[in-house]
Design a protein around this motif. Structure first.
Motif, mmCIF file in Angstrom:
data_model
loop_
_atom_site.group_PDB
_atom_site.id
_atom_site.type_symbol
_atom_site.label_atom_id
_atom_site.label_comp_id
_atom_site.label_asym_id
_atom_site.label_seq_id
_atom_site.Cartn_x
_atom_site.Cartn_y
_atom_site.Cartn_z
ATOM 1 N N GLU A 82 61.573 14.171 56.737
ATOM 2 C CA GLU A 82 60.850 15.180 57.512
ATOM 3 C C GLU A 82 60.757 16.524 56.793
ATOM 4 O OE1 GLU A 82 58.894 15.137 60.246
ATOM 5 O OE2 GLU A 82 59.094 12.987 59.922
ATOM 6 N N ARG A 83 61.794 16.890 56.090
ATOM 7 C CA ARG A 83 61.778 18.148 55.326
ATOM 8 C C ARG A 83 60.730 18.087 54.225
ATOM 9 N NH1 ARG A 83 65.008 20.193 50.885
ATOM 10 N NH2 ARG A 83 65.325 22.437 51.090
ATOM 11 N N GLU A 84 60.705 16.981 53.490
ATOM 12 C CA GLU A 84 59.703 16.811 52.436
ATOM 13 C C GLU A 84 58.298 16.809 53.019
ATOM 14 O OE1 GLU A 84 62.448 14.079 49.430
ATOM 15 O OE2 GLU A 84 61.328 13.123 51.061
ATOM 16 N N GLU A 108 54.944 26.499 61.404
ATOM 17 C CA GLU A 108 56.102 26.341 62.289
ATOM 18 C C GLU A 108 56.900 25.081 61.952
ATOM 19 O OE1 GLU A 108 54.215 26.632 66.105
ATOM 20 O OE2 GLU A 108 53.804 28.765 65.810
ATOM 21 N N ARG A 109 56.206 24.016 61.587
ATOM 22 C CA ARG A 109 56.896 22.782 61.181
ATOM 23 C C ARG A 109 57.770 23.061 59.962
ATOM 24 N NH1 ARG A 109 53.671 17.364 59.164
ATOM 25 N NH2 ARG A 109 55.494 16.067 58.725
ATOM 26 N N ALA A 110 57.221 23.764 58.974
ATOM 27 C CA ALA A 110 58.002 24.100 57.783
ATOM 28 C C ALA A 110 59.159 25.030 58.133
ATOM 29 C CB ALA A 110 57.101 24.726 56.729
ATOM 30 N N ALA A 111 58.918 25.973 59.033
ATOM 31 C CA ALA A 111 59.961 26.926 59.420
ATOM 32 C C ALA A 111 61.139 26.246 60.120
ATOM 33 C CB ALA A 111 59.365 28.012 60.308
ATOM 34 N N ARG A 112 60.919 25.093 60.701
ATOM 35 C CA ARG A 112 62.028 24.339 61.318
ATOM 36 C C ARG A 112 62.945 23.716 60.267
ATOM 37 N NH1 ARG A 112 57.825 22.764 64.918
ATOM 38 N NH2 ARG A 112 57.601 20.757 63.897
ATOM 39 N N HIS A 113 62.452 23.536 59.049
ATOM 40 C CA HIS A 113 63.225 22.861 57.999
ATOM 41 C C HIS A 113 63.725 23.800 56.907
ATOM 42 C CE1 HIS A 113 62.424 18.824 59.467
ATOM 43 N NE2 HIS A 113 61.230 19.266 59.785
ATOM 44 N N THR A 117 64.257 32.692 53.918
ATOM 45 C CA THR A 117 64.263 32.920 52.475
ATOM 46 C C THR A 117 63.693 31.727 51.725
ATOM 47 O OG1 THR A 117 66.155 34.403 52.665
ATOM 48 C CG2 THR A 117 65.741 33.440 50.496
ATOM 49 N N ARG A 118 64.147 30.535 52.073
ATOM 50 C CA ARG A 118 63.645 29.335 51.384
ATOM 51 C C ARG A 118 62.166 29.095 51.692
ATOM 52 N NH1 ARG A 118 67.759 28.040 48.444
ATOM 53 N NH2 ARG A 118 69.779 27.437 49.241
ATOM 54 N N LEU A 119 61.747 29.412 52.895
ATOM 55 C CA LEU A 119 60.336 29.273 53.243
ATOM 56 C C LEU A 119 59.485 30.234 52.398
ATOM 57 C CD1 LEU A 119 58.200 27.925 55.004
ATOM 58 C CD2 LEU A 119 58.693 29.635 56.771
ATOM 59 N N ALA A 120 59.970 31.435 52.206
ATOM 60 C CA ALA A 120 59.250 32.386 51.358
ATOM 61 C C ALA A 120 59.153 31.873 49.924
ATOM 62 C CB ALA A 120 59.948 33.751 51.399
#
Length: 148
Positions: A82-84, A108-113, A117-120
């Motif tokens: 799911e993260r990938e 939002e899906r990406a922000a859940r995983h 900082t990592r999302l940025a």
């Protein structure tokens, strides 16, 4: 087809390289970083970047099955976690801005995983590879120039 040998002004090349390196390091997952840059490079038809990053992905232990099915990741549910999948969906949304923005549900899906900082860093990585894809495609740089 004409190959245009000069890629970029050296200072611009160093700056793009620094952005790429910082984003990869900040993401903290080199295998996922390679999946992301390969998917963007597939969408942008950048043979040089595909050749380079497929080799790097193998060095980082990305499975051949994932590499074989990356272009159809949405249908290959048992191959990507799911993260990938969240990272790949965001990669596609940032790379192909058909609607002019990244859909909220994809973000939002990406922000859940990924934490903030990592999302940025993930977004920075997608932006960086899209820059490199455009440089290499516009300059028609052939495959084979990268040696691991």
């Amino acid at each position: 087809m004409t190959t245009r040998t000069r890629l970029l002004d050296p200072a611009v090349g160093r700056a793009l390289s620094a952005v790429s390196a910082a984003a990869k390091k900040g993401l903290g997952d080199p295998a996922l970083a390679e999946l992301v840059v390969i998917r963007a490079s597939q969408l942008n038809h950048c043979a040089f970047c595909l050749d380079m990053h497929l080799a790097l992905a193998r060095e980082y232990g990305v499975s051949e099955r994932q590499l074989d099915l990356l272009a159809a990741w949405e249908e290959a549910e048992d191959v990507f976690d799911e993260r990938e999948r969240a990272a790949l969906a965001l990669t596609e949304a940032v790379t192909v801005l058909t609607d002019g923005f990244v859909p909220d549900e994809v973000y939002e899906r990406a922000a859940r995983h990924f934490d903030e900082t990592r999302l940025a860093h993930l977004i920075g990585l997608v932006v960086a590879i899209n820059n490199w894809n455009r440089v290499m495609v516009s300059r028609r740089i052939p495959t084979g120039g990268y040696t691991p």
